[in-house]
Design a protein around this motif. Structure first.
Motif, mmCIF file in Angstrom:
data_model
loop_
_atom_site.group_PDB
_atom_site.id
_atom_site.type_symbol
_atom_site.label_atom_id
_atom_site.label_comp_id
_atom_site.label_asym_id
_atom_site.label_seq_id
_atom_site.Cartn_x
_atom_site.Cartn_y
_atom_site.Cartn_z
ATOM 1 N N LYS A 141 -41.330 38.854 -15.805
ATOM 2 C CA LYS A 141 -40.441 39.665 -16.640
ATOM 3 C C LYS A 141 -40.675 39.313 -18.112
ATOM 4 O O LYS A 141 -40.745 38.136 -18.469
ATOM 5 C CB LYS A 141 -38.988 39.389 -16.259
ATOM 6 N N HIS B 9 -39.434 52.551 -12.538
ATOM 7 C CA HIS B 9 -38.646 51.507 -11.862
ATOM 8 C C HIS B 9 -37.328 52.147 -11.450
ATOM 9 O O HIS B 9 -36.516 52.537 -12.308
ATOM 10 C CB HIS B 9 -38.402 50.337 -12.808
ATOM 11 N N LYS C 184 -37.418 44.686 -16.549
ATOM 12 C CA LYS C 184 -36.550 44.516 -15.389
ATOM 13 C C LYS C 184 -37.362 43.965 -14.232
ATOM 14 O O LYS C 184 -38.518 44.343 -14.032
ATOM 15 C CB LYS C 184 -35.915 45.851 -14.979
#
Length: 284
Positions: free
Chosen positions: A6, A28, A53
């Motif tokens: 991330k 996503h 994310k």
């Protein structure tokens, strides 16, 4: 499945000619994020993306009429705090942890010989600084009178800078420097335009300035430690008017998929407060 941290850097490289444009969309859940690719030399194209994310991401890259699809998994990494943001009054990392800026200025350090660049990094390793202001374009001023080995763009036959032909050697070095600073937990306040110039970069036309910004954003925005400083002492760049600065800032806000911090720095006249500005950069 490939794993990316991330706030890390996902990169896909493939063969391409300079005339072919590359676009990508990353998905996503119900979120989709469009990004532009860029060329790294005459035969390579690159798409970069910073996942914000955790979870599974898919992507579709359109290039020369063809579509490349794929996926990767974004995993949490407590060592990476993400891009610096503001909460209206204070700076903080994307993960909510505190960021207190303590910066220095090394305008043209990436335009110096390799040994001096290494010495700069060695010095920063032993320093308390967590932010550095530095230029994309070379700078002509006291202590910056050398001729750089590489420039951001190749020159056309008439000697002008061809913004359609980025100099891969220059940008690869800037990539490396940005990564090295990230490893030291140092934010890069990247100065996009400045007046201290003997090469003609401060005279880029409005059209060429936008093409340059497109490339810069496509190449560097996926680094979590980048900030945009639109101009250093903007009021001394006499080739640009207020409407030009507004157009450039609006373009950055529209093009940067991660909404990095964006400011503009003055010499004599502070820039008026406007909506696109994330924070003040004040000389006093």
């Amino acid at each position: 499945m490939k794993k990316i941290n991330k706030y890390g850097l996902f990169e896909l490289r493939f063969n391409a000619d300079m005339e072919t444009l590359t676009y990508a969309v990353f998905f996503h859940d119900d979120e989709s994020i469009p990004v532009k690719g860029f060329h790294d030399g005459a035969s390579d194209a690159i798409v970069r993306f910073m996942p914000m994310k955790a979870g599974d991401w898919t992507y579709e890259i359109t290039h020369g009429g063809e579509t490349i699809s794929g996926s990767f998994r974004c995993i949490e990494d407590s060592r990476l705090h993400g891009p610096v943001k503001t909460d209206g009054m204070h700076f903080q990392y994307a993960d909510g942890s505190r960021y207190l800026p303590f910066g220095t200025t090394c305008y043209a350090w990436t335009h110096q010989p390799a040994d001096l660049q290494e010495a700069t990094l060695d010095t920063l390793k032993e320093s308390p600084f967590n932010k550095i202001r530095m230029c994309v374009f070379p700078k002509h001023m006291c202590y910056n009178n050398n001729e750089p080995e590489y420039f951001p763009f190749l020159q056309a036959e008439d000697g002008s800078w061809d913004v359609h032909k980025p100099n891969a050697d220059y940008w690869r070095n800037l990539d490396c420097s940005t990564s090295q600073l990230a490893a030291l937990d140092i934010e890069v306040d990247l100065i996009l335009f400045h007046p201290y110039d003997r090469w003609g970069f401060s005279e880029l036309s409005a059209e060429d300035s936008l093409i340059y910004l497109d490339y810069c954003i496509a190449r560097l925005a996926a680094y979590y430690n980048v900030w945009w400083s639109l101009g250093n002492e903007y009021d001394l760049i006499f080739s640009k008017e207020m409407r030009d600065w507004e157009a450039l800032a609006t373009h950055i806000r529209k093009t940067d998929p991660y909404h990095h911090l964006l400011s503009i720095h003055h010499c004599l006249v502070p820039y008026p407060k406007v909506e696109w500005m994330s924070h003040c950069s004040i000389q006093g």
